[in-house]
Motif scaffolding. Structure first.
Motif, short mmCIF file in Angstrom:
data_model
loop_
_atom_site.label_atom_id
_atom_site.label_comp_id
_atom_site.label_asym_id
_atom_site.label_seq_id
_atom_site.Cartn_x
_atom_site.Cartn_y
_atom_site.Cartn_z
N GLU A 92 0.82 -1.22 0.00
CA GLU A 92 0.00 0.00 0.00
C GLU A 92 0.85 1.27 0.00
N PHE A 93 2.17 1.11 0.13
CA PHE A 93 3.01 2.29 0.37
C PHE A 93 3.19 3.18 -0.86
N GLU A 94 3.07 4.48 -0.63
CA GLU A 94 3.43 5.48 -1.65
C GLU A 94 4.07 6.65 -0.94
N CYS A 95 5.24 7.05 -1.40
CA CYS A 95 5.95 8.18 -0.77
C CYS A 95 5.11 9.45 -0.90
N THR A 96 5.09 10.25 0.16
CA THR A 96 4.30 11.49 0.10
C THR A 96 5.12 12.68 -0.38
N GLY A 97 6.39 12.44 -0.71
CA GLY A 97 7.25 13.46 -1.32
C GLY A 97 7.34 14.74 -0.50
N ALA A 98 7.06 15.88 -1.15
CA ALA A 98 7.24 17.18 -0.48
C ALA A 98 6.32 17.37 0.72
N GLN A 99 5.27 16.57 0.81
CA GLN A 99 4.35 16.70 1.96
C GLN A 99 4.88 16.00 3.22
N CYS A 100 5.98 15.27 3.07
CA CYS A 100 6.46 14.43 4.18
C CYS A 100 6.94 15.30 5.35
N PRO A 101 6.52 14.99 6.58
CA PRO A 101 6.93 15.80 7.73
C PRO A 101 8.33 15.46 8.26
N ALA A 102 8.95 14.42 7.75
CA ALA A 102 10.29 14.04 8.26
C ALA A 102 11.00 13.28 7.16
N SER A 103 11.52 14.02 6.17
CA SER A 103 12.03 13.36 4.96
C SER A 103 13.08 12.30 5.29
N CYS A 104 13.27 11.39 4.33
CA CYS A 104 14.12 10.20 4.51
C CYS A 104 15.48 10.50 5.13
N CYS A 105 16.08 11.63 4.73
CA CYS A 105 17.49 11.83 5.07
C CYS A 105 17.69 12.57 6.40
N GLN A 113 16.37 2.62 -1.81
CA GLN A 113 15.72 1.51 -1.10
C GLN A 113 14.75 1.98 0.00
N PHE A 114 15.13 3.05 0.69
CA PHE A 114 14.35 3.49 1.85
C PHE A 114 12.93 3.84 1.43
N PRO A 115 11.90 3.45 2.22
CA PRO A 115 11.93 2.80 3.52
C PRO A 115 11.73 1.29 3.44
N ARG A 116 12.10 0.70 2.30
CA ARG A 116 11.92 -0.75 2.18
C ARG A 116 13.07 -1.46 2.88
N ALA A 174 10.63 4.07 10.18
CA ALA A 174 11.33 5.35 10.22
C ALA A 174 10.81 6.32 9.18
N CYS A 175 9.93 5.86 8.32
CA CYS A 175 9.25 6.73 7.34
C CYS A 175 7.85 7.04 7.90
N PRO A 176 7.48 8.33 7.98
CA PRO A 176 6.17 8.66 8.57
C PRO A 176 4.99 8.03 7.83
N GLU A 177 5.12 7.88 6.50
CA GLU A 177 4.01 7.28 5.77
C GLU A 177 3.92 5.77 6.08
N ALA A 178 5.07 5.12 6.23
CA ALA A 178 5.06 3.71 6.63
C ALA A 178 4.47 3.58 8.03
N GLU A 201 12.28 5.89 15.45
CA GLU A 201 12.85 4.68 14.82
C GLU A 201 14.24 4.93 14.26
N ARG A 202 14.51 6.16 13.85
CA ARG A 202 15.82 6.45 13.27
C ARG A 202 16.92 6.38 14.32
N ARG A 203 16.56 6.59 15.56
CA ARG A 203 17.55 6.60 16.63
C ARG A 203 17.53 5.31 17.45
S1 SF4 Z 1 10.37 9.44 4.70
FE1 SF4 Z 1 8.89 8.19 3.52
S2 SF4 Z 1 7.21 9.56 2.87
FE2 SF4 Z 1 8.96 10.82 3.61
S3 SF4 Z 1 10.08 11.35 1.73
FE3 SF4 Z 1 11.03 9.49 2.57
S4 SF4 Z 1 9.98 7.72 1.61
FE4 SF4 Z 1 8.74 9.58 1.23
#
Ligand code: SF4
Length: 356
Positions: free
Chosen positions: A11-24, A96-99, A115-119, A343-345
């Motif tokens: 079901e996962f789809e990255c929310t891109g610019a809307q993400c409150p805590a980007s991957c990095c 790969q993230f967040p897989r 560690a991904c907010p959408e996950a 989760e990141r820590r």
């Molecule tokens: S943390 Fe998750 S939802 Fe946010 S930008 Fe990265 S993959 Fe997308």
């Protein structure tokens, strides 16, 4: 190769610019050797930028952390490398993230890091809806390296069976911190060492819990989890850590009984703000089993992995409680963000487990 994929990954789809805590945010972004060599030969201003943004420490090549995380994370909240050259030009870990891709040679398992907010949000939706974390199975080629040196198929089959049993017990209401789980872990580990038959988790029951009071929490917090660098790496988490230090740091050492009571009150307060908190924590531990229990295949450390899950879940409860203290209610997106930054820590507390 059989590839098993956990339900929420489909079901996962990255929310891109809307993400409150980007991957990095909140950790170093390592760069694998092939990509590093590509970056060294990139021409023009972008090439110079790439090379200036890389640091090498011992064996680790990574992007430097800036105040807002990865230097290529733009003000539009998107990745500058991906925009310029596409996904294939990003470090493997970013693609790969967040897989979480786990190749056990006999089969692969693919799950999602919370560690991904959408996950984390998808996890919370499943947890609240009492949906099981099923695996769907397909045939395919893994495309990623084998992660184990063990070839004992019978032991792996036992671990799969034990994981299903433990997950079912927790889903049916056994608390994530029940001593029954840890008693099982101790006996399974002893059976491995002594070459005896491995036990079934279902034969264990206990009215007791493994309590992580303030003394144990302080050990986990100050000997693994907390580091002043969180101030720049993860400001949101840092603020929660500071709150903990103010409330429980010195106070916890001087008067543990009183601090335990305060911690208890804080948790009770959280229960008012998060309905079905116990169920949420149990499901979090259950998800931990699906992502981490098979690590025992590599090191045979039943106790270590089962205690780590308990400590990780108890500490998540603490951060939720600290956040919720003066809020009227906390919603799914706020909980998802707390889970993601935590989760990141959280892997850092593994170092402190031996002190418990
Ligand atoms: S943390 Fe998750 S939802 Fe946010 S930008 Fe990265 S993959 Fe997308």
């Amino acid at each position: 190769m059989q590839i098993k994929r956990i339900s929420i990954l489909n079901e996962f789809e990255c929310t891109g610019a809307q993400c409150p805590a980007s991957c990095c945010r909140g950790w170093k972004v390592p760069i694998e050797r092939d990509m590093y060599l590509k970056y060294l030969t990139e021409k023009g201003l972008f090439g110079t930028l790439l090379r200036c943004s890389i640091e090498k420490k011992e064996d680790l090549v990574a992007f430097r952390s800036t105040f807002h995380g990865c230097p290529f994370w733009g003000i539009d909240h998107l990745c500058g490398i991906q925009k310029k050259h596409g996904t294939d030009y990003m470090p493997a870990v970013c693609i790969q993230f967040p897989r979480q891709l786990y190749n056990l040679d006999f089969f692969c398992e693919e799950t999602l890091y919370l560690a991904c907010p959408e996950a984390a949000r998808l996890f919370l939706v499943s947890a609240a809806g009492e949906k099981a974390f099923d695996f769907t199975v397909c045939e395919g080629s893994a495309g990623y390296e084998v992660n184990t040196t063990n070839d004992d198929r019978a032991f792996l089959d036992y671990l799969l069976y034990a994981r299903e049993e433990l997950a079912a017990l927790v889903r049916d209401g056994m608390r994530f911190d029940s001593m029954a789980i840890l008693d099982y872990g101790r006996d399974a580990q002893n059976a491995c060492l002594g070459g005896k038959p491995l036990p079934s988790p279902r034969t264990y029951q206990s009215p007791d819990c493994y309590v992580i009071g303030i003394e144990r929490m302080n050990k986990l917090f100050f000997n693994g989890f907390y580091h002043p660098s969180l101030r720049t790496l993860s400001p949101f988490l840092y603020r929660l850590c500071q709150k903990y230090i103010r409330r429980f740091g010195m106070f916890g050492r001087r008067n543990p009984a009183c601090a335990d009571q305060k911690l208890h009150d804080l948790t009770e307060n959280l229960k008012q703000k998060v309905p079905h908190l116990d169920n949420l924590l149990n499901r979090y531990y259950e998800y931990y089993l699906f992502t981490s229990f098979l690590d025992i295949f590599e090191d045979y450390s039943f106790s270590k992995h089962l205690v780590f899950g308990v400590a990780k879940t108890a500490m998540l409860r603490l951060f939720l409680a600290l956040y919720a203290e003066h809020k009227k209610q906390i919603g799914i997106h706020e909980i998802a963000k707390i889970i993601a930054v935590y989760e990141r820590r959280a892997p850092q507390i593994e170092d402190a487990l031996k002190m418990l």
